[in-house]
Enzyme design. Structure first.
Site, short mmCIF file in Angstrom:
data_model
loop_
_atom_site.label_atom_id
_atom_site.label_comp_id
_atom_site.label_asym_id
_atom_site.label_seq_id
_atom_site.Cartn_x
_atom_site.Cartn_y
_atom_site.Cartn_z
N TYR A 101 -45.48 27.05 8.16
CA TYR A 101 -45.71 25.67 8.58
C TYR A 101 -44.65 24.77 7.95
CZ TYR A 101 -47.77 21.00 8.84
OH TYR A 101 -47.96 19.67 9.08
N GLU A 189 -43.35 18.31 13.32
CA GLU A 189 -44.15 19.39 12.74
C GLU A 189 -43.90 20.68 13.52
OE1 GLU A 189 -48.70 19.23 11.62
OE2 GLU A 189 -48.49 20.11 13.59
#
Ligand code: GDP
Ligand code: MN
Length: 383
Positions: A101, A189
């Site tokens: 992530y 993101e």
């Protein structure tokens, strides 16, 4: 301005970030044609502006045309958390070794950018933050200094990624930070950022929010704006140049100045009412602007009363009052109106309003009185 995954990937690719090739399509036949062109296996991905598409069944692997057809038929038109899927992104599948992530956003309280990196990607990042906070590795970045390669390396080392992923991740994070700053994004993101079995690091998902106020610097963002799903009321207000945010209550609100509009929303809630909207008509309050504001509110069937809260500053009380009177002559308003008019030449303004007052148009001396009156009228109207 929130981008769909495929738009976010195009945005990131513009900064040199590796993303799988793919095609955005709106029909089953086009999905199969795209997959045939890309080569199997492919992933068929629902394009909606909500997360958790995988869990909802909106992301499916297909190893041949028949599977692609079956998945595309099921996913197109599917409802995911209240969003109907109109577009699917068909992309060449990646063999995943590990899922990470990575994101950048603004940490307002620290007055710095905040990078988040984790070796536990792929899953809901809120879950990681709750269950394993130490697995989410933070990096504050002073916007003046920027992000150096050495700082990025130290950050990646702290996250404990697979050594095979380090070089590729350092490179992508540098590009991602550039995309975030130069692209005027509020959020970038990548979840998952993957290490493929072939040893490549690439972005398999993209969540990008761009600052719509930066459009003048990025003419190309028009194409993203066109796909924004806006509340109909917001679109109508936007056309009239008004700052409007739709809410789900019954008291329509018009105020001059964003601060006053927010206070008005707050005070209506505080006295037990539910605001139908936030609406800032800006500094001026001439008849055209006021009529436009009242039209937008009037078109909202949930509105039972309207609270006009004006503080005369540069715009004097009598100009505001004339604007309201003239606007009322142009628009037939369904709901009763409560006005609070204060500030420069408020007395003169109230004198102009006086002959027009009645059951449907009242003036209250303070913001609190006006809020109570508007909330009471909204309640009375709905019973
Ligand atoms: P989200 O659920 O809305 O966040 O959608 P993602 O694009 O992140 O996809 C969810 C999950 O699907 C990922 O975490 C992967 O595990 C899986 N996935 C997505 N693309 C691929 C792919 O190309 N190959 C494989 N094997 N899995 C994929
Ligand atoms: Mn994801």
């Amino acid at each position: 301005m929130d981008l769909f995954e495929y738009q976010g990937k195009q945005f990131l690719a513009g900064y040199g970030i590796a993303v799988p090739s793919g095609e955005a399509v709106t029909t089953v036949d086009a999905a199969v044609a795209a997959a045939d062109g890309l080569g199997y296996p492919v992933v068929v991905k629902a394009q909606v502006l909500v997360g958790g598409r995988g869990k909802a069944g909106g992301i499916k692997l297909a190893s041949d045309a028949a599977q692609c057809r079956a998945h595309a038929s099921r996913i197109l038109g599917m409802d995911i958390k209240g969003h109907t899927v109109a577009t699917v992104w068909v992309e060449r599948a990646t063999d995943i070794a590990e899922e990470y992530y990575a994101s950048f956003t603004l940490d307002r309280s620290a007055k710095m950018h905040l990078g988040l990196l984790s070796a536990r990607g792929g899953v809901d990042i809120e879950t990681v933050a709750a269950d394993e906070p130490e697995a989410l590795v933070r990096l504050h970045i002073d916007p003046v200094d920027g992000l150096s390669e050495s700082a990025t390396r130290a950050w990646v080392a702290r996250a404990g990624l697979n050594p095979a992923a380090v070089e590729g991740t350092v490179e992508i994070l540098g590009k991602l930070y550039r995309a975030y700053c130069e692209g005027d994004a509020d959020l970038v993101e990548i979840n998952p950022l993957v290490l493929s079995t072939a040893g490549a690091v690439r972005a398999l998902d993209a969540k990008v929010t761009l600052d719509a106020n930066s459009m003048f610097r990025h003419p190309g963002y028009e194409r993203y704006d066109a796909t924004q799903v806006r509340d109909e009321r917001e679109a109508a207000a936007h056309e009239r140049g008004l700052q409007y945010v739709g809410l789900d209550g019954s008291v329509g609100i018009v105020a001059n100045g964003a601060g006053l509009a927010m206070s008005t929303v707050d005070i209506v809630s505080q006295v037990g009412g539910a605001p139908a909207n936030f609406l800032d008509i800006g500094g001026g309050a001439d008849a055209t602007v006021m009529a436009g504001a009242l039209e937008v509110i009037n078109d909202d069937p949930a509105v039972r009363s309207i609270f006009i809260n004006i503080f005369g500053g540069i715009t004097k009380g009598e100009e505001v009052a004339n604007g309201i009177v003239e606007a009322l002559g142009r628009v037939v308003i369904e709901a009763p109106i409560v006005i609070r008019l204060d500030g420069t030449n408020a007395e003169a303004g109230r004198a102009i309003l006086a002959p027009h007052l009645g059951e449907r148009l009242v003036v209250e001396p303070t913001m609190l009185d006006a809020a109570r009156r508007a909330v009471a009228l909204a309640g009375a109207g709905s019973s």
